[in-house]
Design a protein around this motif. Sequence first.
Motif, short mmCIF file in Angstrom:
data_model
loop_
_atom_site.label_atom_id
_atom_site.label_comp_id
_atom_site.label_asym_id
_atom_site.label_seq_id
_atom_site.Cartn_x
_atom_site.Cartn_y
_atom_site.Cartn_z
N ALA A 100 -3.29 0.40 -6.50
CA ALA A 100 -3.32 1.10 -5.22
C ALA A 100 -4.60 0.77 -4.45
CB ALA A 100 -3.21 2.60 -5.43
N ARG A 101 -5.71 0.72 -5.17
CA ARG A 101 -6.98 0.41 -4.52
C ARG A 101 -7.02 -1.05 -4.05
NH1 ARG A 101 -10.40 1.32 -0.93
NH2 ARG A 101 -12.53 0.61 -1.35
N GLN A 104 -5.18 -1.11 -0.78
CA GLN A 104 -5.95 -0.46 0.28
C GLN A 104 -7.14 -1.31 0.69
OE1 GLN A 104 -6.72 3.26 -1.63
NE2 GLN A 104 -4.63 4.04 -1.31
N ARG A 105 -7.72 -2.03 -0.27
CA ARG A 105 -8.86 -2.89 0.03
C ARG A 105 -8.50 -3.99 1.03
NH1 ARG A 105 -11.55 -5.45 -5.20
NH2 ARG A 105 -9.57 -6.60 -5.19
N GLY A 107 -6.19 -3.49 3.31
CA GLY A 107 -5.62 -2.83 4.47
C GLY A 107 -4.11 -2.73 4.43
N ASP A 109 -0.66 -0.76 3.53
CA ASP A 109 -0.09 0.56 3.29
C ASP A 109 0.50 0.61 1.88
OD1 ASP A 109 1.07 3.05 3.45
OD2 ASP A 109 2.73 2.39 4.72
N ALA A 110 0.05 1.55 1.07
CA ALA A 110 0.45 1.62 -0.34
C ALA A 110 1.64 2.55 -0.52
CB ALA A 110 -0.73 2.07 -1.20
#
Length: 368
Positions: A100-101, A104-105, A107, A109-110
């Motif tokens: 997940a990170r 997000q890193r 950009g 959408d998770a």
Amino acid sequence: MTDASARTGTPTGRILFLSHSHPFGVFRVGSHHYARVLSDRGVDVVHVSTPISLVHRLTGRVNSSRLTGIPRGAERDRDGVLQIVPSTVLPRPLAVPTVARMLQRDGIDAAFDAVLIDQPLLWDSSVRSLSSRVIYRPTDLYPGGVKHALQRRILDQADGVIATSDEVLRGLGDLHVPSLILANGAESARFAPPRADAGPRGARCVYVGALDDRFDWGRIEGWALARPDVEFVIAGPDARPPRALPANVEIVGPVPYADVPSLLHTARVGLLPLSDSPLNAGRSPMKLYEYLAAGLAVLARETPGIGASSDLGIEVYTDDGDADAALERALAHPSPNRSGGALASSASWERKTDSLEQFLRTVPSRSV
């Protein structure tokens, strides 16, 4: 998941693949093909591969030549798939951050309509939160070790299983979720021989693929000694035969995926010389259908997933005692192998993706 149209029933939305292999080397694996076809059908596909760690670089497990062409961040490929090959300090499963990170890193959408994971090392607690449908897609046997332990964790959380062979599915034990056996396929149209390829091909046998401990160098040597008039071509990275091979064996190194069809079109027989490794029992070799699509007869060691079908040009052997006779049958099959090509067409990735999509529609979602 919703339908893109009443005509196709293609799901819209987003799908995440967590895969053991990135598509920037010489090999293509099932997740690459599913991602490509789904993207072509209008699905927003994100494909995350096993991270390349600093430890792997420093120890030489990943050399600099293999890093060429791998993007440093998220990048859309020519098929519209968003490719991510993470860089980490430590290898998985020790590596942080979580999946997940990682998303997000970059950009991204998770949140996804479905997650399909075939790499146990990419499992962490965040994966379950990414979608209401998490599908485990095992492609190999993991009888022990870290991957076995992670596989058990995945199965505790997964909403469905898509296995690449009966043996792989059996290796999972009793399941409490829907399951499907969906063997690998082939890009039939890409591998089909040119129309001008009408006459029989010469006595040439070829192998394309990995050259690890699941490959039987001794069997290649045996065939080459038995038939010095036949040329044996071995294509793959990191070739390490245990000893010098006969002069009629040519090792050509890794061949880019785009160039594999033209190599196959020079041969009469495609080889799958599987070793005694118990892991071969669960394999669903993509090369089986690629060889057939390219007009080759196939010579393979018999496994639970690969049996003889002489009318289609598939010949098998069990050990050294019957391997030479199987080679003779494969060489004698009509060339190009038209009947095998018809079978390969029925195993196209488009048809495989139809089955995958249908399965996804039947898997109940859960709240995340």
